[in-house]
Design a protein around this motif. Sequence first.
Motif, mmCIF file in Angstrom:
data_model
loop_
_atom_site.group_PDB
_atom_site.id
_atom_site.type_symbol
_atom_site.label_atom_id
_atom_site.label_comp_id
_atom_site.label_asym_id
_atom_site.label_seq_id
_atom_site.Cartn_x
_atom_site.Cartn_y
_atom_site.Cartn_z
ATOM 1 N N ASP A 113 0.830 -1.203 0.000
ATOM 2 C CA ASP A 113 0.000 0.000 0.000
ATOM 3 C C ASP A 113 0.863 1.251 0.000
ATOM 4 O O ASP A 113 1.925 1.288 0.633
ATOM 5 C CB ASP A 113 -0.906 0.029 1.237
ATOM 6 C CG ASP A 113 -2.034 -0.984 1.168
ATOM 7 O OD1 ASP A 113 -2.519 -1.248 0.056
ATOM 8 O OD2 ASP A 113 -2.435 -1.507 2.225
ATOM 9 N N PRO A 114 0.424 2.305 -0.689
ATOM 10 C CA PRO A 114 1.116 3.590 -0.550
ATOM 11 C C PRO A 114 1.084 4.035 0.914
ATOM 12 O O PRO A 114 0.170 3.665 1.659
ATOM 13 C CB PRO A 114 0.279 4.536 -1.438
ATOM 14 C CG PRO A 114 -0.441 3.634 -2.388
ATOM 15 C CD PRO A 114 -0.699 2.365 -1.642
ATOM 16 N N PRO A 115 2.074 4.808 1.354
ATOM 17 C CA PRO A 115 2.145 5.190 2.771
ATOM 18 C C PRO A 115 0.866 5.823 3.314
ATOM 19 O O PRO A 115 0.461 5.509 4.442
ATOM 20 C CB PRO A 115 3.312 6.180 2.794
ATOM 21 C CG PRO A 115 4.193 5.738 1.687
ATOM 22 C CD PRO A 115 3.264 5.272 0.602
ATOM 23 N N ASN A 167 -6.336 8.567 -5.372
ATOM 24 C CA ASN A 167 -5.673 9.573 -4.539
ATOM 25 C C ASN A 167 -6.573 9.949 -3.371
ATOM 26 O O ASN A 167 -7.495 10.751 -3.519
ATOM 27 C CB ASN A 167 -5.346 10.817 -5.376
ATOM 28 C CG ASN A 167 -4.580 11.858 -4.571
ATOM 29 O OD1 ASN A 167 -4.145 11.597 -3.450
ATOM 30 N ND2 ASN A 167 -4.422 13.040 -5.147
ATOM 31 N N ALA A 182 3.531 10.095 6.747
ATOM 32 C CA ALA A 182 3.177 9.214 5.633
ATOM 33 C C ALA A 182 3.115 10.001 4.329
ATOM 34 O O ALA A 182 3.563 9.533 3.274
ATOM 35 C CB ALA A 182 1.831 8.536 5.913
ATOM 36 N N GLN A 197 6.626 10.629 3.218
ATOM 37 C CA GLN A 197 7.239 9.426 2.655
ATOM 38 C C GLN A 197 6.715 9.150 1.247
ATOM 39 O O GLN A 197 7.490 8.803 0.346
ATOM 40 C CB GLN A 197 6.948 8.238 3.564
ATOM 41 C CG GLN A 197 7.625 6.952 3.116
ATOM 42 C CD GLN A 197 7.358 5.801 4.073
ATOM 43 O OE1 GLN A 197 6.612 5.934 5.033
ATOM 44 N NE2 GLN A 197 7.976 4.663 3.829
ATOM 45 N N GLN A 198 5.408 9.326 1.052
ATOM 46 C CA GLN A 198 4.836 9.080 -0.278
ATOM 47 C C GLN A 198 5.343 10.094 -1.290
ATOM 48 O O GLN A 198 5.595 9.765 -2.456
ATOM 49 C CB GLN A 198 3.307 9.127 -0.202
ATOM 50 C CG GLN A 198 2.626 8.675 -1.492
ATOM 51 C CD GLN A 198 1.173 8.292 -1.267
ATOM 52 O OE1 GLN A 198 0.804 7.796 -0.201
ATOM 53 N NE2 GLN A 198 0.330 8.519 -2.260
ATOM 54 N N THR A 199 5.513 11.351 -0.850
ATOM 55 C CA THR A 199 6.051 12.384 -1.736
ATOM 56 C C THR A 199 7.490 12.057 -2.127
ATOM 57 O O THR A 199 7.884 12.216 -3.287
ATOM 58 C CB THR A 199 5.991 13.758 -1.045
ATOM 59 O OG1 THR A 199 4.646 14.054 -0.667
ATOM 60 C CG2 THR A 199 6.492 14.851 -1.975
ATOM 61 N N ARG A 245 8.843 9.114 -2.334
ATOM 62 C CA ARG A 245 8.822 8.013 -3.304
ATOM 63 C C ARG A 245 8.465 8.516 -4.694
ATOM 64 O O ARG A 245 9.045 8.092 -5.701
ATOM 65 C CB ARG A 245 7.810 6.949 -2.867
ATOM 66 C CG ARG A 245 8.224 6.153 -1.647
ATOM 67 C CD ARG A 245 7.218 5.058 -1.352
ATOM 68 N NE ARG A 245 7.542 4.312 -0.144
ATOM 69 C CZ ARG A 245 6.826 3.289 0.322
ATOM 70 N NH1 ARG A 245 5.746 2.897 -0.342
ATOM 71 N NH2 ARG A 245 7.187 2.666 1.422
ATOM 72 N N LYS A 246 7.499 9.438 -4.745
ATOM 73 C CA LYS A 246 7.061 9.950 -6.046
ATOM 74 C C LYS A 246 8.159 10.753 -6.722
ATOM 75 O O LYS A 246 8.333 10.686 -7.951
ATOM 76 C CB LYS A 246 5.815 10.809 -5.858
ATOM 77 C CG LYS A 246 5.130 11.227 -7.146
ATOM 78 C CD LYS A 246 3.802 11.902 -6.867
ATOM 79 C CE LYS A 246 3.075 12.247 -8.161
ATOM 80 N NZ LYS A 246 1.754 12.889 -7.892
#
Length: 310
Positions: free
Chosen positions: A140-142, A235, A255, A258-260, A262-263
Motif C-alpha cells: 500500500d502507498p504510505p 488519490n 506518511a 514518505q509518499q512524496t 517516493r514519487k
Amino acid sequence: DNAFDTRLVREYLELFFRNDILESAAKKGGVEIPPFVIPESKNVADFRAQVETMPDIDNPQSFGMAPNADRSLQRINSQKAVTMLRQLASSGSAVAAGGATGMAVWKNQLAPIFSLWENVSKVYVEKSNGVEVRQASPDDPPVVGFVLMDTGYAMRLVEKVNKSLQTLQKVIVGAVLSTPEIQAEARSLMRSEVPMSWTTNWPSAPEDPTVFLPGLAKKMGALRGEWVKRVQGNNPVDKPVQLSDFLRADVFLNALRQQTARKLKVSIDSLHLVASFEPHLLSDSATTHLPVSVHNLILEGCVFDESRRE
C-alpha cells in the motif's frame, strides 16, 4: 514541559539574542524585537534595575501572539481548578467499592458518562459498523497504509471503551464482581479523567471524558466511513483533509512526506513542509507533486491578516 515548548524557546532565543538585534531594535511581522528596553550601559546594575521594572506577566503581542492568547492559559488553569475540585468531591464521597453506598455513588457519578457514550455511539459509530476494513499491506502507498492502520487503532479503542463502560454498568447492578482495574477506571472517570488504558493509541487524547468520548466517536465515524472509501480510489487526499479525523495526525504528515519522497525519488530528509493560505500557489503540478488542502484547521494564539493572507 514538552518538545513543542522546547522548540518555541529555541526559536525565541534565535530571534532575540543576536548581535544585530541587541545592538539596534527592529521589527519583524509587526513585533518589536526585542520586546523590552535594553540599557545603553555595560553596568550589570543597570540591567538588573531594568529587569525589576518588567511586568510579572508578559504581553502576548511582545512574542508575536494574538492579544487574547493569554485567555487560553486562563482557560487551561480554570479547567485544572475545576478538575481538582471534582477530584476532591469524588474522593470525599467515594467509599469502599464493594458496598451498596459505593455503588450508589458510582451510579450517580458515572450515569452521565454512560448516557453520553450511548448517544454519540448512535450518531457516529453504529452507522459504520457494517463497513469492512481490510488490513494494511506492505504494497500500500504510505498514506493508504496509514489510514487503514489508524482506522484499525480507532476500532480497537472503541471496542476497549465499550467493554470498559459495559463492565462498569454490570458492576453497578451487581452482575459482575469488581476488580482493581475496574475500580481504577471508575475513579478516573469520577475525577473527570480519561483512564490511562484508553489512551494507548491516541497520544494527544483529551483528558476530559466528556471531550474524549465524542471526539473518539467522530474519528471512528470519519475513518471507517469517509476515509475507508477514499483509500479505494487513486488519490485519497485529492479532497480537503481534516486532520482531526485522525488519532495520529503527525503520523499522517509523515506518511505524506514518505509518499512524496517516493514519487519524487528523493530522500525523505531532503523534503520539508510548505504551507500557504493561497491554494493556487501550491496547485502547480510541476513544483508541487502531492498537495493537500487542509480545512477546519484551528490556529491558537496567533494573528491572521485576511488582507495579506498571512
